[in-house]
Design a protein around this motif. Structure first.
Motif, short mmCIF file in Angstrom:
data_model
loop_
_atom_site.label_atom_id
_atom_site.label_comp_id
_atom_site.label_asym_id
_atom_site.label_seq_id
_atom_site.Cartn_x
_atom_site.Cartn_y
_atom_site.Cartn_z
N ALA A 298 0.83 -1.37 0.03
CA ALA A 298 -0.05 0.03 0.02
C ALA A 298 0.75 1.23 0.13
N MET A 299 2.22 0.97 0.68
CA MET A 299 2.85 2.35 0.61
C MET A 299 3.26 2.44 -0.68
N LEU A 300 3.77 1.65 -1.31
CA LEU A 300 4.42 1.73 -2.88
C LEU A 300 3.35 2.29 -3.64
N GLU A 301 2.18 1.80 -3.47
CA GLU A 301 1.14 2.38 -4.38
C GLU A 301 0.95 3.94 -4.01
N ILE A 302 0.97 4.42 -2.86
CA ILE A 302 1.06 5.83 -2.54
C ILE A 302 1.85 6.67 -3.30
N ILE A 303 3.27 6.09 -3.18
CA ILE A 303 4.37 6.68 -3.73
C ILE A 303 4.40 6.51 -5.24
N GLU A 304 4.00 5.39 -5.89
CA GLU A 304 4.14 5.35 -7.45
C GLU A 304 3.16 6.11 -8.10
N GLN A 305 1.74 6.08 -7.33
CA GLN A 305 0.56 6.70 -7.91
C GLN A 305 0.68 8.36 -7.60
N ASN A 306 1.48 8.60 -6.57
CA ASN A 306 1.33 10.08 -6.36
C ASN A 306 -0.12 10.31 -5.44
N ARG A 307 -0.36 9.46 -4.72
CA ARG A 307 -1.91 9.65 -4.30
C ARG A 307 -1.87 9.73 -2.78
N PHE A 308 -2.68 11.06 -2.44
CA PHE A 308 -2.98 11.58 -1.33
C PHE A 308 -4.16 10.55 -0.62
N PRO A 309 -3.58 9.90 0.51
CA PRO A 309 -4.56 8.77 1.17
C PRO A 309 -5.40 9.47 2.15
N LYS A 310 -6.36 8.77 2.70
CA LYS A 310 -7.39 9.33 3.41
C LYS A 310 -6.66 9.33 4.92
N ALA A 311 -6.94 10.20 5.83
CA ALA A 311 -6.26 10.03 7.03
C ALA A 311 -6.75 9.32 7.92
N THR A 312 -5.98 8.96 9.14
CA THR A 312 -6.60 8.10 10.21
C THR A 312 -7.99 8.48 10.45
N LYS A 313 -8.63 7.48 10.90
CA LYS A 313 -9.89 7.65 11.66
C LYS A 313 -9.62 7.94 12.91
N PHE A 314 -8.78 7.63 13.82
CA PHE A 314 -8.51 8.31 14.86
C PHE A 314 -7.80 9.71 15.05
N LYS A 315 -8.96 10.40 15.42
CA LYS A 315 -8.54 11.97 15.05
C LYS A 315 -7.73 12.40 16.23
N LYS A 316 -7.62 11.77 17.54
CA LYS A 316 -6.51 11.97 18.57
C LYS A 316 -5.22 11.94 18.05
N ARG A 317 -4.80 10.98 17.26
CA ARG A 317 -3.47 10.86 16.42
C ARG A 317 -3.07 12.16 15.87
N CYS A 318 -3.78 13.11 15.33
CA CYS A 318 -3.37 14.46 14.66
C CYS A 318 -2.76 15.25 15.67
N LEU A 319 -3.10 15.04 16.79
CA LEU A 319 -2.84 16.22 17.97
C LEU A 319 -1.15 16.18 18.11
N ASN A 320 -0.79 15.22 18.10
CA ASN A 320 0.69 15.13 18.31
C ASN A 320 1.68 14.72 16.90
N CYS A 321 0.78 14.77 15.75
CA CYS A 321 1.43 14.52 14.61
C CYS A 321 2.51 15.68 14.09
N THR A 322 3.79 15.13 13.61
CA THR A 322 4.68 16.19 13.22
C THR A 322 4.11 16.93 11.90
N TYR A 323 3.41 16.42 11.21
CA TYR A 323 2.75 16.94 9.93
C TYR A 323 1.51 17.61 10.21
N ARG A 324 1.14 17.85 11.55
CA ARG A 324 -0.41 18.42 11.49
C ARG A 324 -0.41 19.89 10.92
#
Length: 191
Positions: free
Chosen positions: A160-186
Motif C-alpha cells: 500500500a505504501m508503494l502504491e501511494i508513492i508510485e501513484q502520487n496518491r493522497f491517502p485518507k487520514a486516520t479515522k482516529f483523530k486524537k492521533r492528529c494532535l501530536n503528529c509532526t505533519y499536523r
C-alpha cells in the motif's frame, strides 16, 4: 524497488499520510529533537555493547547475532539481537527505553513483525515469537507471539505504501483523530 524501515511502516499504519508527506512531498519530520528518542538511542547502544557475550539461556537461546542490519526487497532495518532458539527457530530481540506497564504497545509489536520477516528471509528459517527488553524496568523481558497474519499485515502495508508513492496518491487520514494532535505533519495536513 523501494524498501522501508520498520519505523516507516509503523508510521504508515498509524496514518497513511505519513508515507505521502515523507516520500511524495519529501517533507522531513525533524523528530530527532525529542529527548526520549535521543536517550533511547544512547541506552540502545550501551545495551548492545554490554550484552555482547550474554546468552539468554532462560528463554532458550543457543546463539545470537547483535546489531544486525538486514534487508529484503520491501524491508530493511537493524535488529538489536537475532536469536537462535533451542527448538531451531529464530527470534528478534529489541531493547526499549521504557518502563513495563503490563501492556505492549502495538508499535512495538509491529516492529517485531517487521524484524520477523527480515530474519525469515535472511536466515531462511521460521520466526514464531520475538522478545522486548524494557530497560527502565530492570531489563524485564517480555515474549511476543508472532503469527503469520501479523507478518502478512506488514507485507500488505508495504504494498500500500508503494502504491501511494508510485501513484502520487493522497491517502485518507486516520479515522482516529486524537492521533492528529501530536503528529509532526499536523500543520501541513488537510484534515
Amino acid at each position: 524497488m523501494q524498501s522501508f524501515y520498520p519505523s516507516q511502516i509503523i508510521e504508515y499504519m498509524y496514518c497513511a499520510r505519513y508515507t505521502y508527506f515523507e516520500y511524495v512531498l519529501r517533507i522531513p519530520q525533524n523528530e530527532d529533537k525529542f529527548y526520549k528518542v535521543e536517550r533511547g538511542r544512547e541506552v540502545h547502544n550501551e545495551k548492545l555493547e554490554s550484552n555482547k557475550d550474554y546468552l539468554r539461556k532462560k528463554i532458550g537461546v543457543t546463539e545470537k547475532w547483535i546489531d544486525q542490519y538486514l534487508g529484503s526487497e520491501e524491508l530493511r532495518g537493524r535488529v538489536d539481537e537475532v536469536l537462535q532458539l533451542n527448538d531451531g527457530t529464530f527470534a528478534p530481540l529489541d531493547y526499549k527505553f521504557a518502563h513495563w506497564k503490563d501492556r505492549v504497545f502495538e508499535t512495538y509489536k509491529q516492529q517485531l513483525y517487521c524484524y520477523a520477516i527480515l530474519i525469515e528471509e535472511t536466515f531462511n528459517t521460521k520466526v514464531n515469537k520475538g522478545f522486548l527488553v524494557y530497560t527502565r524496568s530492570k531489563n524485564k523481558v517480555i515474549e511476543i507471539p508472532i503469527a503469520s497474519n501479523s507478518k502478512d499485515m506488514i507485507k500488505s502495508s508495504t504494498q500500500a505504501m508503494l502504491e501511494i508513492i508510485e501513484q502520487n496518491r493522497f491517502p485518507k487520514a486516520t479515522k482516529f483523530k486524537k492521533r492528529c494532535l501530536n503528529c509532526t505533519y499536523r500543520n501541513v495536513c488537510v484534515k
